[in-house]
Motif scaffolding. Structure first.
Motif, mmCIF file in Angstrom:
data_model
loop_
_atom_site.group_PDB
_atom_site.id
_atom_site.type_symbol
_atom_site.label_atom_id
_atom_site.label_comp_id
_atom_site.label_asym_id
_atom_site.label_seq_id
_atom_site.Cartn_x
_atom_site.Cartn_y
_atom_site.Cartn_z
ATOM 1 N N CYS A 57 0.851 -1.190 0.000
ATOM 2 C CA CYS A 57 0.000 0.000 0.000
ATOM 3 C C CYS A 57 0.890 1.245 0.000
ATOM 4 N N GLY A 58 0.406 2.309 -0.592
ATOM 5 C CA GLY A 58 1.182 3.541 -0.642
ATOM 6 C C GLY A 58 0.284 4.756 -0.580
ATOM 7 N N ALA A 59 0.893 5.883 -0.231
ATOM 8 C CA ALA A 59 0.151 7.147 -0.149
ATOM 9 C C ALA A 59 1.091 8.309 -0.434
ATOM 10 N N ALA A 70 5.798 10.810 0.590
ATOM 11 C CA ALA A 70 5.229 9.551 0.124
ATOM 12 C C ALA A 70 5.749 8.426 0.996
ATOM 13 N N ALA A 71 4.889 7.417 1.197
ATOM 14 C CA ALA A 71 5.277 6.291 2.034
ATOM 15 C C ALA A 71 4.517 5.042 1.610
ATOM 16 N N SER A 72 5.099 3.887 1.918
ATOM 17 C CA SER A 72 4.416 2.619 1.665
ATOM 18 C C SER A 72 4.480 1.764 2.921
ATOM 19 N N ALA A 77 -3.460 2.640 6.187
ATOM 20 C CA ALA A 77 -3.540 3.639 7.259
ATOM 21 C C ALA A 77 -2.148 4.093 7.689
ATOM 22 N N THR A 78 -1.216 3.155 7.816
ATOM 23 C CA THR A 78 0.156 3.501 8.192
ATOM 24 C C THR A 78 0.840 4.281 7.079
ATOM 25 N N ALA A 79 0.633 3.873 5.836
ATOM 26 C CA ALA A 79 1.214 4.610 4.705
ATOM 27 C C ALA A 79 0.713 6.046 4.693
ATOM 28 N N ILE A 96 -3.626 14.270 1.962
ATOM 29 C CA ILE A 96 -3.453 13.073 1.140
ATOM 30 C C ILE A 96 -4.130 13.306 -0.203
ATOM 31 N N THR A 97 -3.386 13.118 -1.293
ATOM 32 C CA THR A 97 -3.966 13.272 -2.623
ATOM 33 C C THR A 97 -4.146 11.925 -3.319
ATOM 34 N N ALA A 98 -3.470 10.888 -2.819
ATOM 35 C CA ALA A 98 -3.661 9.537 -3.356
ATOM 36 C C ALA A 98 -3.244 8.539 -2.294
ATOM 37 N N ALA A 99 -4.040 7.498 -2.147
ATOM 38 C CA ALA A 99 -3.719 6.391 -1.237
ATOM 39 C C ALA A 99 -4.401 5.150 -1.783
ATOM 40 N N PHE A 100 -3.649 4.088 -1.967
ATOM 41 C CA PHE A 100 -4.212 2.868 -2.536
ATOM 42 C C PHE A 100 -3.276 1.688 -2.283
ATOM 43 N N CYS A 101 -3.805 0.504 -2.538
ATOM 44 C CA CYS A 101 -3.049 -0.730 -2.361
ATOM 45 C C CYS A 101 -3.088 -1.554 -3.635
ATOM 46 N N ASN A 102 -2.060 -2.332 -3.844
ATOM 47 C CA ASN A 102 -2.086 -3.331 -4.904
ATOM 48 C C ASN A 102 -3.121 -4.381 -4.561
#
Length: 105
Positions: A57-59, A70-72, A77-79, A96-102
């Motif tokens: 997951c990243g954000a 940016a973090a993964s 939630a942690t990202a 946050i402008t983008a947050a999603f997971c593979n």
């Protein structure tokens, strides 16, 4: 098959334009290069650069002056928390402008 096994080998990426603060994203790609290329194209600016390539997951958070963080992590939630913390070290008014997971996370 476990959830983690489904996501194994998939890549995601976030690209950011420092002049506009707009981010492009890509998820569920088979290679890092494909993910980076798609994120760059989605970013849509000539000055876009890769902010992050990840498998879970990243954000990305962007501030008022286009500073960013940016973090993964295994957890979205942690990202998100980490991206906000990093952004806040560089800028104010971070959101946050983008947050999603593979797939699978």
């Amino acid at each position: 098959m476990t959830t983690t096994a489904r996501a194994e080998g998939l890549y995601a990426a976030i690209a950011i334009s420092p002049s506009t603060g707009i981010a492009g994203t890509a998820t569920n790609f088979e290679t890092e290069t494909l993910a980076e290329t798609e994120a760059y194209q989605q970013c849509g600016s000539e000055d876009c650069d890769t902010a992050l390539v990840f498998q879970q997951c990243g954000a990305i958070a962007v501030g008022q002056g286009h500073g960013w963080g940016a973090a993964s992590d295994l957890s979205s939630a942690t990202a998100i928390d980490n991206a906000l913390d990093i952004c806040s070290e560089n800028d104010s008014g971070c959101e946050i402008t983008a947050a999603f997971c593979n797939e699978g996370y």
